[in-house]
Design a protein around this motif. Sequence first.
Motif, short mmCIF file in Angstrom:
data_model
loop_
_atom_site.label_atom_id
_atom_site.label_comp_id
_atom_site.label_asym_id
_atom_site.label_seq_id
_atom_site.Cartn_x
_atom_site.Cartn_y
_atom_site.Cartn_z
N PRO A 96 0.81 -1.22 0.00
CA PRO A 96 0.00 0.00 0.00
C PRO A 96 0.84 1.27 0.00
N CYS A 100 0.67 4.31 -2.67
CA CYS A 100 0.44 5.69 -2.26
C CYS A 100 1.55 6.60 -2.76
N TYR A 295 -6.94 -0.28 0.21
CA TYR A 295 -6.11 0.91 0.06
C TYR A 295 -6.07 1.41 -1.38
N ILE A 333 -7.65 3.67 9.18
CA ILE A 333 -6.37 3.48 8.50
C ILE A 333 -5.32 3.01 9.50
#
Length: 407
Positions: A96, A100, A295, A333
């Motif tokens: 993830p 990101c 995600y 999260i």
Amino acid sequence: MKKTFDSNLNKKEKHLLQKLNISSLSNPVEFDFRRDTKHLSKILKNSSIDRRLDLEVILEFLSSYNCEQRLILIHGLEYEYSYKLIDLVLLQPESPIRLCTLALLVESIELYVRDFHDLLLVARTDSNSNDITRKLLETLLGLNNNDTQKFKEIYEHLLKTSVDNDIKEAHGAKSIISRLFIALLDGKRYEVPAHSMATAKIIARQLHEAREGTSDIDYDSLIQIFTHDGFPQLSSIFDTYEDKYGRSINEAIGYEFKDQVATYCFQDMVEYTRSPSGYYSKILRQAFYDVPVDYRTLIRIIIGHQNKDLCEIKLEYSKIYDETLEQTIEDRIDIVEIKQVFITIMEKAKNLMPNELRKSRQDRKNKIDSSSLGTSPTAIGDKNSSKHRSHEAFKKLAHLFKLKRPH
């Protein structure tokens, strides 16, 4: 030496959030691309060991910049220090945090392209998956006509194949889903913010007659209506059908399509047409509560819509779920670095207050006359502001470097 992070999650989270709060209260430092590019090059030099990057450090650094600034930094990094950061990030193991970080390095349409391709690869093994197909649709719905052209160009440039071919391979050349996606990417939607009640009544009557079994509407006609008619026109059709015939438009769609995946996709388009921000809010909510947390979807919407309609999504989310998007991020999260990025983006979205948002909408509306092309409900700015952001960033960079701009 590579930075070592505290293994204690609570201490680490507290430290990062304290830094975030301090930076948000202090006066912002003016963007200096030379200074910041040099600093980023030092981060890369100090954090890379055998091509393995400390993505947490890079992610934290990038999160403080807006999209245009990040693109300038990436171009400057390659020009002055020969670092191709996107390629370096792609060499890292999938995670993830890698997703990101990559999302912060590219413009939103390229983010959609990369996600769309990855989802198509999954769809090839399960073309009947409702979840994957609906995510593919969600990726396309927010694109206006100009965006779809850029999407196809970027897809072919990055992947050396056409998106139409990949769609057909994943879903079948003649399937309803393939035809729907390809029609959406044709970019032929009527984008003038107006509608015809007469046309709405005619199409609503055709839908009613098809539901009653007295006439038929072929799938190609339905696809053309949903992908060519403007969103105000579609909304008028749906409202007219429900008001005049006393039935839900979703029920009519369910009757028309025997394929469950197609039914869900067309019903999603109805939901998007009536409330784009409500549609995205619902998808975000589901992604937060998926096990594990989805995600990829969160990154695609929160980062991908940062410069578009994230403020509207935030407002609608709080209305629907009686809690702010920030609260859900805090609660759901579990990766601290991604939480920090999301909260930073949320803080920046607060700068656009509701009255400014209304003024922005009115300004866009005033710029569109009866003969001009407008934008889709999710597009921010007029057609002049929909230029390729990476191209704009490169032009700024070229000016700063005093390079000769290519023709």
